[in-house]
Structure formats: C-alpha cells, structure tokens
Design an enzyme around this catalytic site. Structure first.
Site, PDB file in Angstrom:
ATOM      1  N   ASP A   8       0.534  -1.024   0.254  1.00  0.00           N
ATOM      2  CA  ASP A   8      -0.046   0.339  -0.125  1.00  0.00           C
ATOM      3  C   ASP A   8       0.671   0.899   0.343  1.00  0.00           C
ATOM      4  O   ASP A   8       1.895   1.046  -0.372  1.00  0.00           O
ATOM      5  CB  ASP A   8      -0.473   0.322   1.503  1.00  0.00           C
ATOM      6  CG  ASP A   8      -0.382   0.100   2.474  1.00  0.00           C
ATOM      7  OD1 ASP A   8       0.702  -0.141   2.339  1.00  0.00           O
ATOM      8  OD2 ASP A   8      -1.103   0.130   3.427  1.00  0.00           O
ATOM      9  N   HIS A   9       0.137   2.499  -0.040  1.00  0.00           N
ATOM     10  CA  HIS A   9       0.909   3.384   0.234  1.00  0.00           C
ATOM     11  C   HIS A   9       2.366   3.390   1.114  1.00  0.00           C
ATOM     12  O   HIS A   9       3.523   3.819   0.729  1.00  0.00           O
ATOM     13  CB  HIS A   9       0.286   4.879   0.294  1.00  0.00           C
ATOM     14  CG  HIS A   9      -0.870   4.750   1.178  1.00  0.00           C
ATOM     15  ND1 HIS A   9      -1.743   4.227   1.262  1.00  0.00           N
ATOM     16  CD2 HIS A   9      -0.619   5.493   2.618  1.00  0.00           C
ATOM     17  CE1 HIS A   9      -2.638   4.098   2.543  1.00  0.00           C
ATOM     18  NE2 HIS A   9      -1.965   5.131   3.212  1.00  0.00           N
ATOM     19  N   CYS A  65       3.584  -3.009   3.821  1.00  0.00           N
ATOM     20  CA  CYS A  65       2.421  -2.041   4.675  1.00  0.00           C
ATOM     21  C   CYS A  65       3.124  -1.661   5.628  1.00  0.00           C
ATOM     22  O   CYS A  65       3.939  -1.728   5.681  1.00  0.00           O
ATOM     23  CB  CYS A  65       1.038  -2.213   4.570  1.00  0.00           C
ATOM     24  SG  CYS A  65       0.468  -3.226   6.237  1.00  0.00           S
ATOM     25  N   THR A  67       2.656  -1.398   8.888  1.00  0.00           N
ATOM     26  CA  THR A  67       2.692  -2.531   9.659  1.00  0.00           C
ATOM     27  C   THR A  67       2.857  -4.316   9.159  1.00  0.00           C
ATOM     28  O   THR A  67       4.584  -5.495   9.841  1.00  0.00           O
ATOM     29  CB  THR A  67       1.878  -2.632  10.651  1.00  0.00           C
ATOM     30  OG1 THR A  67       0.733  -3.437  10.550  1.00  0.00           O
ATOM     31  CG2 THR A  67       1.452  -1.150  11.566  1.00  0.00           C
ATOM     32  N   GLY A  68       2.956  -4.208   8.494  1.00  0.00           N
ATOM     33  CA  GLY A  68       3.491  -5.780   7.628  1.00  0.00           C
ATOM     34  C   GLY A  68       1.845  -6.756   8.166  1.00  0.00           C
ATOM     35  O   GLY A  68       1.778  -7.580   7.513  1.00  0.00           O
ATOM     36  N   ILE A  69       1.139  -5.320   8.912  1.00  0.00           N
ATOM     37  CA  ILE A  69       0.481  -6.722   9.127  1.00  0.00           C
ATOM     38  C   ILE A  69      -1.338  -6.689   8.769  1.00  0.00           C
ATOM     39  O   ILE A  69      -1.587  -8.441   8.821  1.00  0.00           O
ATOM     40  CB  ILE A  69      -0.443  -5.936  10.788  1.00  0.00           C
ATOM     41  CG1 ILE A  69       0.468  -5.905  12.405  1.00  0.00           C
ATOM     42  CG2 ILE A  69      -1.953  -6.765  11.793  1.00  0.00           C
ATOM     43  CD1 ILE A  69       0.184  -5.284  13.144  1.00  0.00           C
ATOM     44  N   GLY A  70      -1.653  -5.629   8.202  1.00  0.00           N
ATOM     45  CA  GLY A  70      -2.671  -6.132   6.912  1.00  0.00           C
ATOM     46  C   GLY A  70      -2.230  -7.016   6.168  1.00  0.00           C
ATOM     47  O   GLY A  70      -3.601  -7.409   5.351  1.00  0.00           O
ATOM     48  N   HIS A  98      10.719 -23.960   9.214  1.00  0.00           N
ATOM     49  CA  HIS A  98       9.265 -25.125   9.768  1.00  0.00           C
ATOM     50  C   HIS A  98       7.563 -24.735   9.509  1.00  0.00           C
ATOM     51  O   HIS A  98       6.839 -26.039   9.673  1.00  0.00           O
ATOM     52  CB  HIS A  98       9.712 -24.503  11.720  1.00  0.00           C
ATOM     53  CG  HIS A  98      10.415 -25.015  12.178  1.00  0.00           C
ATOM     54  ND1 HIS A  98      10.660 -24.584  13.267  1.00  0.00           N
ATOM     55  CD2 HIS A  98      11.788 -25.589  11.824  1.00  0.00           C
ATOM     56  CE1 HIS A  98      12.183 -25.112  14.010  1.00  0.00           C
ATOM     57  NE2 HIS A  98      12.705 -25.667  13.000  1.00  0.00           N
ATOM     58  N   ARG A 132       9.018 -34.139  10.673  1.00  0.00           N
ATOM     59  CA  ARG A 132       7.630 -33.180  11.426  1.00  0.00           C
ATOM     60  C   ARG A 132       6.923 -31.431  11.086  1.00  0.00           C
ATOM     61  O   ARG A 132       5.948 -32.344  11.537  1.00  0.00           O
ATOM     62  CB  ARG A 132       8.036 -33.829  13.281  1.00  0.00           C
ATOM     63  CG  ARG A 132       9.136 -32.163  13.317  1.00  0.00           C
ATOM     64  CD  ARG A 132       9.744 -32.202  14.679  1.00  0.00           C
ATOM     65  NE  ARG A 132      10.383 -30.966  15.277  1.00  0.00           N
ATOM     66  CZ  ARG A 132      12.005 -31.042  14.769  1.00  0.00           C
ATOM     67  NH1 ARG A 132      12.698 -31.742  13.515  1.00  0.00           N
ATOM     68  NH2 ARG A 132      12.233 -29.849  15.783  1.00  0.00           N
ATOM     69  N   HIS A 133       7.975 -30.999  10.524  1.00  0.00           N
ATOM     70  CA  HIS A 133       7.156 -30.138  10.371  1.00  0.00           C
ATOM     71  C   HIS A 133       6.712 -29.747   9.145  1.00  0.00           C
ATOM     72  O   HIS A 133       5.064 -29.478   8.662  1.00  0.00           O
ATOM     73  CB  HIS A 133       8.011 -28.737   9.601  1.00  0.00           C
ATOM     74  CG  HIS A 133       9.755 -28.212  11.158  1.00  0.00           C
ATOM     75  ND1 HIS A 133       9.228 -28.444  12.006  1.00  0.00           N
ATOM     76  CD2 HIS A 133      10.642 -29.116  10.891  1.00  0.00           C
ATOM     77  CE1 HIS A 133      10.396 -27.694  12.429  1.00  0.00           C
ATOM     78  NE2 HIS A 133      11.029 -28.655  11.983  1.00  0.00           N
TER      79      HIS A 133
END
Length: 145
Positions: A8-9, A65, A67-70, A98, A132-133
């Site tokens: 995004d911007h 973005c 925060t990277g969260i969105g 992993h 296992r991963h």
C-alpha cells in the site's frame, strides 16, 4: 524465481527498494502495485499478489505495508497461502524451515531497508526442513475452509 510483490502507500518506498534488490539478484518480479504514495487500500494489492502465489503463477510473494499486519491478514485469507510477518532474521529463517511459508510480510514503518533486504535474502535462501514440520503444515492447511 518469480516473486509477486505488493504494497500500500505506507510500504511503497520499501517495496521499490526490495524490488530493485530482487531484480539485481536475478529474480523476476511481478509487481501488483501500488505505484505511488497516494492513499490506497492494501487488500486491493495484497490479495491479487497472494492469489498469484496460490495459483502457482509466482513462486513466492513479498507484501509490505506500514506494519505488515494488514497485508499478512489479507494473504492468509487466500487458500494455499502461508504468510508470515517477519521483522528479524531468525523469524525469516524459522518460518521457512518450519512453516514452509510462501509469502513474506514486512512493515515499512517498523524496519529499515537494510534489515528488510537481509530478511528477504534469508527468507528466499532458506529451505523447508520437512519431516515433523510437514505434518504440522499439513494440519494447518487442513484447517482452511
């Protein structure tokens, strides 16, 4: 490797820096936008980029973005995507080893460009360990509805 990129911007400047770095390293980049600092909605760009990875049109994706969260939330809504938000090198390595992540999210307002480039390099170079991963990844992917 073909890398889908979107932002995004708030992530535009860092996306351009990472894109240049990837191209110089010999990767092909499919840029899903945005292409300016004008205010926009991250789902409009992160969604199509993640869908291109899920469809096999791109090998991996990098989303940015503020925060990277969105962008990570958007990507993880797409069937077949395993997106991780990383702001350090250990997370970038472990999420590949992993979790076999296929999309990386970063926050331009959280980390600087030098660290972002190192994160991208580690994430792209790290192989999935399987074993296992794989069992755990299979369980995660079976939760998709």
């Amino acid at each position: 490797m073909i890398i889908a990129m979107a932002c995004d911007h708030g992530g535009f400047g860092l996306k351009e820096t990472v894109k240049k770095h990837l191209l110089e390293a010999g990767h092909e980049v499919r840029d899903f936008g945005t292409d300016s600092l004008e205010s926009c909605d991250y789902p409009d760009y992160a969604g199509p980029a993640a869908k291109a990875v899920a469809a096999g049109e791109c090998d991996r994706g990098v989303l940015i973005c503020t925060t990277g969260i969105g962008v990570s939330m958007v990507a993880n809504k797409i069937h077949g995507i395993r997106c991780a938000l990383c702001h350090d090198l250990l997370s970038a390595s472990l999420t590949r080893r992993h979790n076999n992540t296929n999309v990386l999210a970063m926050g331009a307002g959280i980390i600087g460009s030098n660290l972002a480039l190192e994160i991208v390099d580690v994430w792209l170079a790290t192989e999935f360990e399987g074993g296992r991963h794989q069992r755990r990844v299979d369980k995660v992917m079976s939760l998709e509805g």
